[in-house]
Write an enzyme that holds these catalytic residues in place. Sequence first.
Site, mmCIF file in Angstrom:
data_model
loop_
_atom_site.group_PDB
_atom_site.id
_atom_site.type_symbol
_atom_site.label_atom_id
_atom_site.label_comp_id
_atom_site.label_asym_id
_atom_site.label_seq_id
_atom_site.Cartn_x
_atom_site.Cartn_y
_atom_site.Cartn_z
ATOM 1 N N HIS A 165 54.292 -67.265 -12.978
ATOM 2 C CA HIS A 165 53.228 -67.600 -12.636
ATOM 3 C C HIS A 165 52.315 -68.429 -12.992
ATOM 4 O O HIS A 165 51.329 -68.042 -12.140
ATOM 5 C CB HIS A 165 52.585 -66.150 -13.786
ATOM 6 C CG HIS A 165 53.803 -64.936 -12.997
ATOM 7 N ND1 HIS A 165 53.083 -63.520 -12.349
ATOM 8 C CD2 HIS A 165 55.015 -64.259 -12.763
ATOM 9 C CE1 HIS A 165 54.086 -62.496 -11.700
ATOM 10 N NE2 HIS A 165 55.889 -63.196 -12.270
ATOM 11 N N ASP A 373 44.549 -72.665 -13.294
ATOM 12 C CA ASP A 373 44.858 -71.192 -12.976
ATOM 13 C C ASP A 373 45.993 -71.303 -12.159
ATOM 14 O O ASP A 373 46.444 -71.650 -11.095
ATOM 15 C CB ASP A 373 43.527 -70.593 -12.051
ATOM 16 C CG ASP A 373 43.930 -69.012 -13.501
ATOM 17 O OD1 ASP A 373 45.322 -68.771 -13.075
ATOM 18 O OD2 ASP A 373 42.950 -68.509 -13.262
HETATM 19 C C1 GDG Z 1 48.545 -64.966 -14.566
HETATM 20 C C2 GDG Z 1 47.940 -66.162 -14.354
HETATM 21 C C3 GDG Z 1 48.757 -65.172 -12.042
HETATM 22 C C4 GDG Z 1 41.036 -58.547 -16.095
HETATM 23 N N1 GDG Z 1 40.250 -57.669 -16.943
HETATM 24 C C5 GDG Z 1 40.079 -56.066 -16.889
HETATM 25 C C6 GDG Z 1 41.669 -56.030 -15.626
HETATM 26 N N2 GDG Z 1 41.476 -57.233 -15.764
HETATM 27 C C7 GDG Z 1 42.932 -57.735 -14.825
HETATM 28 C C8 GDG Z 1 42.078 -58.760 -13.363
HETATM 29 C C9 GDG Z 1 43.499 -59.563 -12.381
HETATM 30 C C10 GDG Z 1 43.935 -59.717 -13.653
HETATM 31 O O1 GDG Z 1 43.867 -58.443 -15.207
HETATM 32 C C11 GDG Z 1 44.243 -61.220 -14.191
HETATM 33 O O2 GDG Z 1 44.918 -61.115 -13.281
HETATM 34 P P1 GDG Z 1 44.441 -63.251 -13.174
HETATM 35 O O3 GDG Z 1 45.284 -63.431 -12.173
HETATM 36 O O4 GDG Z 1 43.279 -63.424 -12.772
HETATM 37 O O5 GDG Z 1 44.665 -63.904 -14.404
HETATM 38 P P2 GDG Z 1 46.185 -64.165 -16.160
HETATM 39 O O6 GDG Z 1 46.256 -62.787 -16.707
HETATM 40 O O7 GDG Z 1 45.795 -64.983 -16.344
HETATM 41 O O8 GDG Z 1 47.649 -63.722 -14.991
HETATM 42 C C12 GDG Z 1 47.595 -66.296 -13.166
HETATM 43 C C13 GDG Z 1 48.454 -64.433 -12.251
HETATM 44 O O9 GDG Z 1 49.832 -64.376 -13.598
HETATM 45 C C14 GDG Z 1 49.762 -62.969 -11.210
HETATM 46 O O10 GDG Z 1 50.904 -64.022 -10.854
HETATM 47 O O11 GDG Z 1 47.045 -65.076 -11.105
HETATM 48 O O12 GDG Z 1 46.855 -67.231 -12.771
HETATM 49 O O13 GDG Z 1 47.417 -67.094 -14.911
HETATM 50 O O14 GDG Z 1 44.074 -58.411 -12.320
HETATM 51 O O15 GDG Z 1 41.496 -57.504 -11.996
HETATM 52 N N3 GDG Z 1 41.865 -54.655 -15.588
HETATM 53 C C15 GDG Z 1 41.325 -53.785 -16.300
HETATM 54 N N4 GDG Z 1 40.326 -54.091 -16.991
HETATM 55 C C16 GDG Z 1 40.085 -55.404 -17.196
HETATM 56 O O16 GDG Z 1 39.021 -55.146 -18.471
HETATM 57 N N5 GDG Z 1 41.969 -52.605 -15.758
#
Ligand code: GDG
Length: 465
Positions: A165, A373
Amino acid sequence: MDQSKKSEFVVVANRLPVDRVTDEDGEATWRRSPGGLVTAIVPVMQRREGAWVGWQGSPDEDLEPFEAEGMTLSPVRLSGSDVELYYEGFSNATLWPLYHDVIARPVYRRSLWEAYERVNRRFAEAAADVAAEGAVVWVQDYQLQLVPKMLRELRPDLRIGFFLHIPFPPMELFQQLPWRREILEGLLGADLVGFQSRDGASNFVRLSRRFCDLKTQGHEVILDDRTVQADHFPISVDAQELITLSTQEDVKARAAEIREELGNPASILLGVDRLDYTKGIQQRLQAFTELFEDGRVKSGDAVFVQVATPSRERVEEYRILRDEIELQVGRANGMYAELGAPIINYMHTSHTRKELTALYLAADVMVVTPLRDGMNLVAKEYVACHGDLKGALLLSEFAGAANELHRAFLVNPYDIGGTKQRMYEAMHASPAERARRMRSMRRRVIEHDVDLWAKEFLEALENRR
Ligand code: GDG
């Protein structure tokens, strides 16, 4: 394990896809965790009587396999010291910074590596135990890179896929890792290794050639008795679910209320991230604050809302980062806020999915500026929610999402001057320009949703033999 209970489809991930919740009577139950990966994989699991192998989230607890949300869940036990050495240590203090451009300095310590090997073996054994003859096993992410090889040794009959990921680094960085060959060999246990981007896949092929002395051909690494395919499968979001949520009347009403609560500024800018040094939170807040310093933006013109979800709080780097950001927010507000009107609203808390969607709707500019990222789902979620074609997305070139969302306002987050300028442009873009950009980005996110991601990966895996 009883053969009749074995599964044709097994997912192996660090965490199980459920969280323990205590209801009003004090009774503990399990609830499906939020997030795209779980949403995408659950239907596949249900169709194929799948099993999920993972840690349930609290240390030193022995749990028998159980059923929840239509899935068989097989808990892997982690002791307090496993969590410290394998999870916080090798996964999050060694691999995470190394794979993200060494933004923080990776810790190379043999005791952490030994724990990583030991825990990976435990996951491999658990997976071998639940998989039926010839089953498909899908291993997830950087915490479990040794599992494919270990599992193949235990169960050569299985078809094994692996998906990373986060980014897979180039030779110049990966080379630092004292256990580089072992990690590559671990991944080469799979039939198919998936990455978020084309660069990740080609780095992997190049590194296998260099450090494992293997021949490669295009996307394939050639071993004695088989080949391993490396390819990119950009992950996405559940666009339909977000469209439904973002068009609900109560969510729209809440978005209007948020605007009101923020004092109806001309522009609301929003950041939503785990509090992580890869996300470029400091850079974006600096760019925003400089717009006030330069006198281009005044109190009342713009408000920044930064949601920084607590993350990895026991890892030293994350504690330092939190202090630095809080100091930065305090200073910016100290300089430029007016009574009852801070320029930055900072929340170190997590929010419900609904509240998050309302924030997306309320935001005129979504600011996503990671220094590196794998993908960044927040960028895609924002786009999926803006059926009104009203928002603007400021997006880092260093996010995997930039490979697909070409019509975002792209920035190099290391360039504060350039980021500040693009931020200003995004704030002042005409409604027609915003709509043009948003329409094109939405087309991509709706067509390439998370179901398609899972489907394409699993089809490629099925085609391996
Ligand atoms: C890894 C990789 C890749 C955030 N705050 C809250 C909340 N979130 C949710 C967001 C989003 C998720 O968390 C974060 O996903 P990201 O992709 O932005 O980042 P990582 O956590 O670093 O994820 C990344 C991912 O894996 C998938 O392969 O895209 O590059 O680093 O869905 O909405 N959700 C809730 N409350 C919050 O306060 N419910």
